[in-house]
Design an enzyme around this catalytic site. Structure first.
Site: not given
Length: 538
Positions: A112-114, A154
């Site tokens: 999800f950090k993308d 991250t």
């Protein structure tokens, strides 16, 4: 609109300065001076927008056009999500009669950090290019030295967001041996000359403390122009607001009229769920959001007691007494005591965090509403006092009126490793009748288990955030499904992009301790090489 620190001070930064600076000099986190209003009839206007167009409509509420012109902002957003593999960018999949999974793992690093870090990397590049546009040969160019800590995802997402970009160097600290093999490989196999991976002998919280120490060291910060990629950077939170609105619209199209939505978020550093909080403050309808934690349950304990403390007091006392007894007469006594009460290693390592940095932002809003009645200066002073108390004593407590506000918008649940494993099994081999087998990573499993612990009316549909692809946590998934004859990890889970990843060349710097000075030396040594040789072959 300007940006101010949660801990007060006279700073009133522009969007650009808040993004490039990352962390306030007083240790606070930047927040917008006000919450903007949604346009009239926003649901009707936005319900059918593609992800990029919705991202633009939401982002421009917080980014004045004199900071980034409209066409430039649209282009930044378009380029950021062109790297995603799914046409909807963050699609939802229904896995039960009242439950959806929001798939946030379709970006380049499968996490999800993308969503945030592809955008943030492009923002950094955009601002630096603009600042250096009129530089003449021989002029000193503006540069950015990114320093970040990662509990797993991250790091690779940040690296993929800035790899090869001019005038940017990135140093990512990860706890040695405490990230998954795939996560470590994703980071350390990136050999671009501006990328530096640092393996720290410590925990994620130690890495996070080192980063904060470097940012608060003004001479060091001024020299190296530090930039933040952790969720302390406001742009991280801002870009994640979009998928709350987007998934809300997707769910509304698939559920009966009059249905309601509840978000369930696996939570470590509190950044992902904080974006949902901002979505609610903007006006997105939602039942109280569910904070799903693993055994490192500081947030669940806070919502239960109103006490924010690194260690569960009762368990900590018992553990200390046991360590003292075991260590009596031993030269290892101090070492035995030092590890008592530390962060617990779990099957969901990205959530193995004792202190959730973004919780400070939420505290500010809670205090503003419940204790200072809109007085921002007083709210910042109270938050600063609590943060100092946490640093000194490892805990602080909030009054009942503050806890009541927190409980209005959130509920919390803790999930252990056994429950995590059982949930992975359940969704693969025992889905609800009428729904297909679904393979989840352990962090998403924590969210799904927490979602089942919440009692709701029949018209409430839960959206559980899937924070990473199952392939990133192969050991936990394979162990959970080892007795399933129909399961084959390489066939059913492993993306082609991961084939051969573990065999690639790696580059990593070992940092043998948690003294910030050790990390400073690494940054300084690389800075000298860059000044001497440029970015080639460092």
């Amino acid at each position: 609109m300007h940006y101010l620190s949660t801990r007060g001070g006279d700073e009133k930064l522009s969007f650009e300065d808040a993004i490039l600076q990352g962390l306030a000099p007083n240790g606070g986190l930047y927040i917008p001076s006000e919450i903007p209003s949604l346009p009239a009839n926003w649901e009707e206007k936005w319900i059918n927008l593609p992800f990029e167009e919705l991202a633009y409509e939401l982002t421009k509420l917080f980014v004045p056009e004199d900071s980034i012109p409209a066409d430039d902002l649209k282009d930044l957003i378009r380029r950021s999500y062109a790297t995603f593999r799914h046409s909807e960018r963050t699609p939802i999949t229904q896995v039960g009669s009242n439950r959806f999974v929001l798939e946030l793992f379709h970006g380049p690093t499968f996490a999800f950090k993308d969503v945030a870090l592809q955008f943030l990397g492009n923002l950094f590049e955009y601002f630096l290019k603009r600042r250096n546009a009129n530089k003449q040969p021989g002029d000193v160019r503006e540069k950015l030295t990114i320093v970040g800590a990662t509990s797993g995802d991250t790091g690779s997402a940040a690296i993929y967001g800035v790899r090869g970009k001019d005038d940017i160097s990135i140093f990512i600290l990860h706890p040695k041996g405490r990230v998954s093999p795939i996560q470590e490989a994703q980071m350390t196999t990136v050999l671009d000359s501006n990328v530096h991976n640092c393996a720290v002998e410590g925990t994620f919280d130690d890495c996070q403390d080192i980063v904060k120490s470097l940012f608060s060291d003004k001479p060091f910060n001024d020299t190296h122009k530090l930039g933040a990629v952790n969720s302390i950077n406001w742009a991280r939170i801002l870009s994640q607001i979009t998928y709350y609105f987007y998934s809300y619209f997707l769910a509304k199209k698939q559920t009966p009229a009059g249905s309601e939505v509840q978000f369930v978020v696996p939570t470590g550093n509190f950044g992902d769920i904080l974006a949902g909080f901002y979505a609610k403050k903007l006006g997105l309808p939602s039942q109280p959001m569910v904070i799903a934690t693993n055994a490192n349950d500081i947030l669940t304990r806070f919502w239960r007691t109103g006490v924010y403390e690194k260690y569960d007091s009762n368990q900590h006392v018992q553990a200390v007494e046991g360590a003292v007894e075991a260590a009596q007469g031993s030269s290892d006594g101090k070492q035995a005591l030092a590890v008592v009460g530390g962060v617990k290693a779990t099957l969901s390592p990205a959530m193995d965090i004792l202190v959730s940095s973004n919780f400070e932002r939420l505290l500010w809003y809670i205090v503003l509403e419940s204790m200072t009645k809109g007085d921002k200066i007083a709210a910042s002073k109270q938050v600063n006092n609590w943060m100092n108390e946490l640093k000194t004593n490892g805990r602080f407590s909030v009054p009942e009126e503050a806890l009541a506000v927190a409980r209005r918008d959130f509920t919390a649940s803790s999930v252990n490793d056994e429950q995590t494993t059982q949930t992975i099994k359940q969704y693969f081999s025992q889905p609800e009748p009428g729904f297909k087998s679904y393979t989840v990573d352990p962090h998403t499993a924590v969210g799904l288990k927490a979602s089942s612990d919440v009692k709701n009316e029949s018209n409430v549909y839960q959206i559980c955030l899937a924070t990473a692809h199952a392939a990133k946590f192969s050991e936990a998934v394979e162990n959970a499904l080892k007795d399933e004859a129909s399961f084959n990890f390489e066939r059913d889970v492993l993306p082609t992009e991961f084939h051969g990843l573990m065999d690639k060349q790696r580059r990593v710097i070992d940092i043998e301790g948690i003294d910030p000075e050790l990390t400073k030396r690494v940054v300084e040594s690389k800075a000298v090489k860059e000044a001497t040789h440029g970015n080639v072959g460092i």
